[in-house]
Design an enzyme around this catalytic site. Structure first.
Site, PDB file in Angstrom:
ATOM      1  N   GLU A 334     -12.265  40.402  55.873  1.00  0.00           N
ATOM      2  CA  GLU A 334     -10.838  40.699  55.832  1.00  0.00           C
ATOM      3  C   GLU A 334     -10.195  40.178  57.119  1.00  0.00           C
ATOM      4  O   GLU A 334     -10.790  40.227  58.180  1.00  0.00           O
ATOM      5  CB  GLU A 334     -10.683  42.227  55.691  1.00  0.00           C
ATOM      6  N   CYS A 409      -3.648  39.644  41.672  1.00  0.00           N
ATOM      7  CA  CYS A 409      -2.343  40.255  41.394  1.00  0.00           C
ATOM      8  C   CYS A 409      -1.341  39.187  40.965  1.00  0.00           C
ATOM      9  O   CYS A 409      -0.143  39.442  40.904  1.00  0.00           O
ATOM     10  CB  CYS A 409      -1.847  41.028  42.617  1.00  0.00           C
TER      11      CYS A 409
HETATM   12  N1  SAH Z   1      -9.698  44.432  48.127  1.00  0.00           N
HETATM   13  C1  SAH Z   1      -8.753  45.243  48.843  1.00  0.00           C
HETATM   14  C2  SAH Z   1      -7.568  44.471  49.393  1.00  0.00           C
HETATM   15  C3  SAH Z   1      -6.900  43.479  48.494  1.00  0.00           C
HETATM   16  S1  SAH Z   1      -5.355  42.831  49.031  1.00  0.00           S
HETATM   17  C4  SAH Z   1      -8.324  46.430  48.013  1.00  0.00           C
HETATM   18  O1  SAH Z   1      -8.500  46.448  46.789  1.00  0.00           O
HETATM   19  O2  SAH Z   1      -7.764  47.378  48.579  1.00  0.00           O
HETATM   20  C5  SAH Z   1      -5.765  41.343  49.793  1.00  0.00           C
HETATM   21  C6  SAH Z   1      -6.315  41.496  51.186  1.00  0.00           C
HETATM   22  O3  SAH Z   1      -6.578  40.172  51.667  1.00  0.00           O
HETATM   23  C7  SAH Z   1      -5.377  42.134  52.192  1.00  0.00           C
HETATM   24  O4  SAH Z   1      -6.050  43.187  52.837  1.00  0.00           O
HETATM   25  C8  SAH Z   1      -5.071  40.997  53.185  1.00  0.00           C
HETATM   26  O5  SAH Z   1      -4.910  41.458  54.507  1.00  0.00           O
HETATM   27  C9  SAH Z   1      -6.290  40.124  53.049  1.00  0.00           C
HETATM   28  N2  SAH Z   1      -6.133  38.702  53.399  1.00  0.00           N
HETATM   29  C10 SAH Z   1      -5.037  37.928  53.243  1.00  0.00           C
HETATM   30  N3  SAH Z   1      -5.312  36.663  53.600  1.00  0.00           N
HETATM   31  C11 SAH Z   1      -6.612  36.633  53.972  1.00  0.00           C
HETATM   32  C12 SAH Z   1      -7.484  35.598  54.424  1.00  0.00           C
HETATM   33  N4  SAH Z   1      -7.057  34.350  54.566  1.00  0.00           N
HETATM   34  N5  SAH Z   1      -8.748  35.915  54.702  1.00  0.00           N
HETATM   35  C13 SAH Z   1      -9.206  37.196  54.557  1.00  0.00           C
HETATM   36  N6  SAH Z   1      -8.432  38.213  54.133  1.00  0.00           N
HETATM   37  C14 SAH Z   1      -7.149  37.935  53.841  1.00  0.00           C
END
Ligand code: SAH
Length: 453
Positions: A334, A409
């Site tokens: 993340e 999403c």
């Molecule tokens: N799987 C989690 C979060 C999903 S939302 C759940 O169900 O709660 C998508 C997540 O991707 C967010 O937490 C965001 O901060 C993260 N994110 C966005 N761009 C990213 C990247 N380039 N690399 C890693 N994480 C990323």
């Protein structure tokens, strides 16, 4: 014949855009009409024309669509928060299923992929555990707060929202009263002046804990003790924070948080596990549906005790941790440091010792893991709306997992990404849409892909 602005024409609505506007045709021009329903016969006033399309507003409903229902919110006609309160929930689910099917066929190029019925939500009301309400001024310079009008930054002053738990109204009226009484300035987007930008509230539904956060163009607020004391009357109030956002930007939250009262986080229970949630960490806004989403993902993952599971875009670790006890090792990746801190603590909080979390861009971390010889059996991807970079997909494929579970999403980027996976040897098997966001056009999907031998 070209359509004329301000003229009224009759049309029948034949489809919906991905954003939830009705689509009709007048004299061979496509017209988008918001708050309309498929099969409505309408008199519409043209409010915008352009080369390829026009935008109309409903003047009169000549024959209502059978899908129509009486909107249950007094702000619905102006507020941009909900798109579908004027049609039945069945009609909304049909539109959402169609949206996924269209994306999969047209963008993904899959004509026969199994798309299950949309997993329904019990209610179109009170399902959100998070609200972000902008502050503003009305024409008489009174402080207002509420929600943006459709496609605009005009604030609809409102004291309740059907998507949110009623306790949020109690909080917003306390904050509004404090702001007015103390003459706290509100932020003006054009002049980039004024203090209060957004009221941001979160509730952990199972424990009832509430976090209140003021997003401000500055570092402090006047009379914070008065605000804290008033908020203490709200049942479950656990944390008051400031979020500093001094940038000229549409992005709501800044990177810095300052705690004014209580805890740094609130704790919710999801899939039987406890999760600490900080203001900057992502947490699914519809908890009940998130549990359903994760159980479908788990079902698709078919985990066993020897497996290594990689959870990319893991947020506070919720998906992976909910499955950690089934596998040998969990690795979560993340990009937001606070979310990773939460994820690490969440593992400890739940007695999970086989989890490792990496704070990094998902694509970069995947390359490193691959180079280090990590070969996960199952990879779960849950990217933000823009989907995955192609190089991330290539790296995921080069790690040769048996199964890839893609949580999305945004149906359009999901369809694009699964077609790339397909080209690289991972075949989509089935898709389940989940309605995480009733009354809005958004639809979540979970896709199972397996390695072709
Ligand atoms: N799987 C989690 C979060 C999903 S939302 C759940 O169900 O709660 C998508 C997540 O991707 C967010 O937490 C965001 O901060 C993260 N994110 C966005 N761009 C990213 C990247 N380039 N690399 C890693 N994480 C990323």
């Amino acid at each position: 014949m070209n359509l004329k602005k301000n003229e009224i024409y009759q049309t029948t609505v034949t489809g919906m855009t991905t954003e939830g506007s009705g689509v009709g045709r007048i004299n061979d021009t496509v017209v988008f009409i918001s708050n309309s329903a498929v099969d409505d016969v309408l008199k519409t006033k043209i409010i915008k024309t352009s080369k390829n399309y026009a935008v109309g507003r409903i003047e009169e409903i000549v024959t209502p669509s059978p899908d129509r229902a009486e909107p249950d919110c007094k702000y619905f006609a102006q507020c941009g928060g909900c798109t579908y309160r004027h049609i039945s929930y069945e009609a909304e689910l049909k539109i959402k299923h169609q949206r996924v099917e269209d994306a999969v066929k047209r963008i993904g190029g899959f004509q026969n992929l199994k798309i299950n019925p949309v997993v329904r939500c019990e209610s179109r009301c009170f399902y959100r555990n998070k609200a972000q309400m902008p502050f503003g001024k009305d024409n008489h310079s009174n402080t207002i707060m509420g929600f943006y009008a459709y496609h605009s930054h005009r604030i609809i002053d409102s004291d309740c929202c059907l998507l949110q738990p009623p306790i949020f109204s109690q909080i917003s009226s306390i904050v509004r009263e404090w702001a007015i009484k103390n003459n706290v300035s509100v932020y003006d987007e054009i002049l980039h002046r004024g203090l209060l930008r957004h009221l941001y509230v979160r509730i952990a539904e199972v424990t009832g804990e509430i976090m209140v956060c003021l997003v401000i163009n500055g570092k402090s607020v006047p009379n914070k003790n008065e605000l804290t004391d008033k908020l203490k009357a709200v049942s479950g109030f656990k944390s008051l924070q400031l979020n500093v956002n001094t940038q000229k930007t549409n992005v709501i939250l800044g990177k810095e948080c300052i705690k004014l009262y209580g805890s740094d986080y609130i704790t919710d229970v999801l899939c039987g596990l406890k999760f600490n949630i900080s203001p900057l960490s992502f947490y699914q806004v519809n908890r009940t549906q998130a549990e359903r989403l994760y159980s479908i993902a788990e079902n698709y993952a078919q985990l066993s005790s020897d497996d290594v599971l990689l959870d990319l875009y893991c947020g506070t670790g919720t998906i992976g941790l909910s499955m950690a006890k089934k596998v040998k090792k969990l690795i979560g990746v993340e990009i937001i440091p606070q979310a990773i801190e939460n994820a690490e603590k969440n593992a400890v909080l739940n007695g999970i010792s086989n989890a490792e979390f990496i704070c990094s861009d998902a694509a970069k971390a995947a390359v490193k893991l691959e180079k280090n010889g990590i070969r996960p059996d199952v990879i779960i991807l849950d990217p933000p709306r823009k989907g995955c970079d192609k190089n991330l997909i290539e790296t995921v494929v080069s790690m040769t997992p048996e199964r890839v579970v893609y949580v999305s999403c945004d149906s359009a980027t999901m369809a694009r990404d699964i077609s790339i996976f397909n080209e690289l040897g991972y075949k989509p098997i089935e898709i389940t849409p989940v309605d995480m966001f009733p009354a809005t056009p958004h639809v979540e999907t979970v896709v199972l892909m397996t390695k072709c031998d």
